[in-house]
Motif scaffolding. Structure first.
Motif, mmCIF file in Angstrom:
data_model
loop_
_atom_site.group_PDB
_atom_site.id
_atom_site.type_symbol
_atom_site.label_atom_id
_atom_site.label_comp_id
_atom_site.label_asym_id
_atom_site.label_seq_id
_atom_site.Cartn_x
_atom_site.Cartn_y
_atom_site.Cartn_z
ATOM 1 N N ILE A 183 -3.579 20.358 -43.785
ATOM 2 C CA ILE A 183 -3.161 19.043 -43.325
ATOM 3 C C ILE A 183 -1.952 19.165 -42.402
ATOM 4 C CG2 ILE A 183 -2.174 16.836 -44.072
ATOM 5 C CD1 ILE A 183 -3.907 17.110 -46.621
ATOM 6 N N GLN B 66 -2.869 19.961 -38.922
ATOM 7 C CA GLN B 66 -3.335 18.787 -38.181
ATOM 8 C C GLN B 66 -2.156 17.996 -37.619
ATOM 9 O OE1 GLN B 66 -5.746 16.534 -40.891
ATOM 10 N NE2 GLN B 66 -7.435 17.992 -40.890
ATOM 11 N N ASP C 149 -9.278 11.101 -49.001
ATOM 12 C CA ASP C 149 -9.172 11.608 -47.638
ATOM 13 C C ASP C 149 -9.392 10.500 -46.617
ATOM 14 O OD1 ASP C 149 -8.543 14.101 -46.282
ATOM 15 O OD2 ASP C 149 -10.525 13.921 -45.349
ATOM 16 N N ASP C 150 -10.236 9.524 -46.959
ATOM 17 C CA ASP C 150 -10.390 8.357 -46.083
ATOM 18 C C ASP C 150 -9.067 7.613 -45.940
ATOM 19 O OD1 ASP C 150 -13.085 8.870 -45.747
ATOM 20 O OD2 ASP C 150 -13.743 7.419 -47.266
ATOM 21 N N ARG D 274 -6.060 8.893 -46.460
ATOM 22 C CA ARG D 274 -5.129 9.773 -45.733
ATOM 23 C C ARG D 274 -5.337 9.657 -44.229
ATOM 24 N NH1 ARG D 274 -5.057 14.428 -43.082
ATOM 25 N NH2 ARG D 274 -7.290 14.790 -43.394
ATOM 26 N N LYS D 275 -6.596 9.711 -43.799
ATOM 27 C CA LYS D 275 -6.894 9.629 -42.374
ATOM 28 C C LYS D 275 -6.525 8.267 -41.798
ATOM 29 C CE LYS D 275 -10.646 13.032 -42.481
ATOM 30 N NZ LYS D 275 -12.127 13.227 -42.383
ATOM 31 N N LEU E 131 -2.791 8.148 -41.342
ATOM 32 C CA LEU E 131 -2.370 9.026 -40.252
ATOM 33 C C LEU E 131 -2.748 8.440 -38.894
ATOM 34 C CD1 LEU E 131 -1.132 11.682 -39.311
ATOM 35 C CD2 LEU E 131 -3.373 12.761 -39.657
ATOM 36 N N GLU E 132 -3.990 7.986 -38.770
ATOM 37 C CA GLU E 132 -4.486 7.524 -37.480
ATOM 38 C C GLU E 132 -3.930 6.156 -37.078
ATOM 39 O OE1 GLU E 132 -8.688 7.694 -37.993
ATOM 40 O OE2 GLU E 132 -8.743 9.905 -38.142
#
Length: 432
Positions: A33, A36, A373-374, A376-377, A380-381
Motif C-alpha cells: 500500500i 502505491q 479494500d473498497d 481504502r480505495k 485514497l481516491e
C-alpha cells in the motif's frame, strides 16, 4: 563489453529456483500500500499518508544529541564489527535505563543488542521454537503470522474485539496455552494504538506461571512469553504502560522483552534494538543473531549508549515527542468524534499509546462498498486519505477497521484531510 542480463526471469510463485518456504512467504501488505502512495505522490498528488508505521524526518527528526553522537563515533573510527551481543557500554546503558525507567534490574547476560526490534522478534522465534511447535498470538497484531510461517510453527490465532481494545483476555488464551511453546503479546499494540489493562496482563502472566509449574513437574519445556514493548514510552491519557515482570515477578524467567530506540526516538533507520530476558534464552539469541549478522552498526551502538545515559536530554526529548504524537492523534480523535456525532457511520478508540489510531468506517454494504479494500480505495481516491485495513495484521474479516499511523504527517495535513473524508463518506452514503 558488459553482459546483458536484463532478460533474466522475473519472480513468480511457482519459481523452482527458490525453496518452498520462500515461495510461500507473503510480502507485506503495508509496504504494498505504501508503494502505491509513493507512486501517487510522485505524480504530484497530495496525500495525507497514514499508512506506514514510520516517521517522516521533517516531522520527527531524531534527537540532536543522538545525531551528534553518531557523527562523533564515526569520526572516532567506530566502524568495525561490534561484539555479537552488543557493545558493552550500550548493554550497560540499557541495563541502567530499565532499572531507572521500569524498575527492572537485569543482569548484563540478559541483554542483547541487534539491528532494530525485528531481529529480536526473529531471534526469539528462532531461539525458542522447534519446527511444528505451537505459537499463540492475538490478532490484529504485527507480523506474527509471517514469523510463525518462516519457522514452520503451528499458529494458534486468537481474534480479539474492540470492546477489549483488541487486547486478548486470559479466558481467550487459556484453552491454547497447554500446548503452546511461545505466546506473543504487544503493548502498546501495533496496529491499534491500545494498551493492555494491568489486571488483564496480570491474569495472563499468572496463567503462564501456573502452566510452567505443571510443565516443570512433567519435565516439559516451558511456555515462553514474548512481550513486544517497542512503543512503551509513547503512552497517552490516563492509561499507563505495565510490564509482565512488575505485575508477576515470577514470570521473569519465561519473558523476553522486545525493545529499542526505533519508535521512542523516531529513529527507525538508525537500527538499534535490544532484547531483555532470561540469560539462558538471550545467550542462544546472541548466537543466532551473530550467525545472521543482525547486529546494529557499531557507531550507532556507541552513540546510543552515550545518549541513553544523558537523562535530561532523553527525558526532554521524550516529553516533546509525546506531545507531538499526541497532537496528531488528538486531531484525528476530535475529527472522527465530530463525524460520529454528526451521524456518520464511523467509530474509533481514543488514543492510548504508540502512534496509531483504530478507526472503523462502517461502510460495508453501503454505497456499493463490499470490502475493506473498497473503503481504502475510496478514501485514497476521493479524499487523498491513505490508511491500512486490519487484514494487513491478520484479522481476516471485512469489518471496516483500519490502522491510522501519524508519524509521517503533520497536524495541518490531518486537519485539512478530515473535511475531505467527511465529504467522501457523505457522498458514498448518498450513492445508489
Amino acid at each position: 563489453m558488459a553482459i546483458d542480463l536484463t532478460s533474466l526471469p522475473r519472480p513468480s510463485r511457482d519459481d523452482s529456483t527458490v525453496g518452498t518456504m520462500a515461495r510461500g512467504l507473503v510480502g507485506s501488505e503495508i509496504l504494498r500500500i505504501a508503494a502505491q502512495i509513493r507512486e501517487l505522490v510522485a505524480k504530484g498528488q497530495k496525500v495525507c499518508n497514514l499508512t506506514v508505521g514510520d516517521f517522516a524526518p521533517k516531522e520527527f527528526p531524531i534527537p540532536d544529541g543522538l545525531r551528534q553522537n553518531i557523527a562523533t563515533a564515526l569520526q572516532g573510527g567506530e566502524t568495525n564489527y561490534p561484539p555479537s551481543d552488543g557493545v558493552l557500554d550500550l548493554r550497560q546503558s540499557v541495563q541502567r535505563f530499565y532499572e531507572r525507567a521500569l524498575g527492572l534490574k537485569y543482569p548484563l547476560e540478559g541483554i542483547v543488542i541487534a539491528g532494530g526490534a525485528r531481529p529480536i522478534i526473529y531471534g526469539t522465534y528462532r531461539s525458542v521454537l522447534d519446527e511444528g511447535e505451537t505459537v499463540v498470538y492475538p490478532v490484529p497484531s504485527w507480523n506474527n503470522n509471517h514469523y510463525a510461517y518462516i519457522m514452520g510453527a503451528k499458529s494458534v490465532v486468537v481474534e480479539t474485539d474492540p470492546a477489549h481494545g483488541f487486547m486478548p483476555t486470559v479466558e481467550q488464551l487459556a484453552p491454547h496455552l497447554g500446548t503452546a511453546r511461545l505466546l506473543c503479546l504487544c503493548s502498546p499494540l501495533n496496529p491499534t494504538g491500545t494498551m493492555i489493562a494491568p489486571d488483564a496482563l496480570a491474569a495472563i502472566c499468572e496463567r503462564v506461571v501456573a502452566e510452567n509449574r505443571e510443565r516443570e513437574k512433567r519435565g516439559q519445556k516451558p511456555l515462553i512469553l514474548m512481550y513486544d514493548q517497542i512503543y512503551w514510552v509513547l503512552s497517552f491519557g490516563a492509561v499507563k504502560h505495565v510490564t509482565p515482570v512488575e505485575l508477576v515477578p515470577e514470570v521473569a524467567k519465561y519473558t523476553v522483552f522486545v525493545d529499542g530506540i526505533s519508535k521512542a526516538f523516531a529513529a527507525t533507520g538508525v537500527r538499534v534494538g535490544w532484547g531483555v530476558g532470561p540469560p539462558t534464552i538471550i545467550a542462544r539469541m546472541r548466537d543466532v543473531l551473530g550467525h545472521v549478522g543482525a547486529w546494529a552498526p557499531k557507531a550507532e551502538q556507541v552513540a546510543v549508549a552515550r545518549y541513553l545515559d544523558d537523562v535530561p536530554a532523553t527525558e526532554g526529548f521524550l516529553e516533546a515527542m509525546r506531545e507531538r504524537v499526541d497532537a496528531r492523534l488528538e486531531a484525528l480523535h476530535k475529527g472522527f468524534t465530530r463525524m460520529r456525532e454528526a451521524g456518520l457511520p464511523v467509530q474509533h478508540i481514543a488514543p492510548q499509546g504508540a502512534i496509531y489510531l483504530s478507526v472503523r468506517f462502517d461502510m460495508i454494504g453501503k454505497g456499493g462498498l463490499k470490502t475493506n479494500d473498497d473503503i481504502r480505495k475510496l478514501l485514497l481516491e476521493k479524499a487523498s486519505f491513505a490508511v491500512v485495513p486490519f487484514q494487513a495484521f491478520g484479522l481476516p474479516e471485512d469489518t471496516g477497521w483500519f490502522r491510522l499511523s501519524v508519524g509521517a504527517t503533520s497536524v495541518k495535513e490531518i486537519e485539512e484531510a478530515l473535511p475531505r473524508v467527511e465529504a467522501t463518506l457523505r457522498e458514498a452514503l448518498g450513492a445508489k
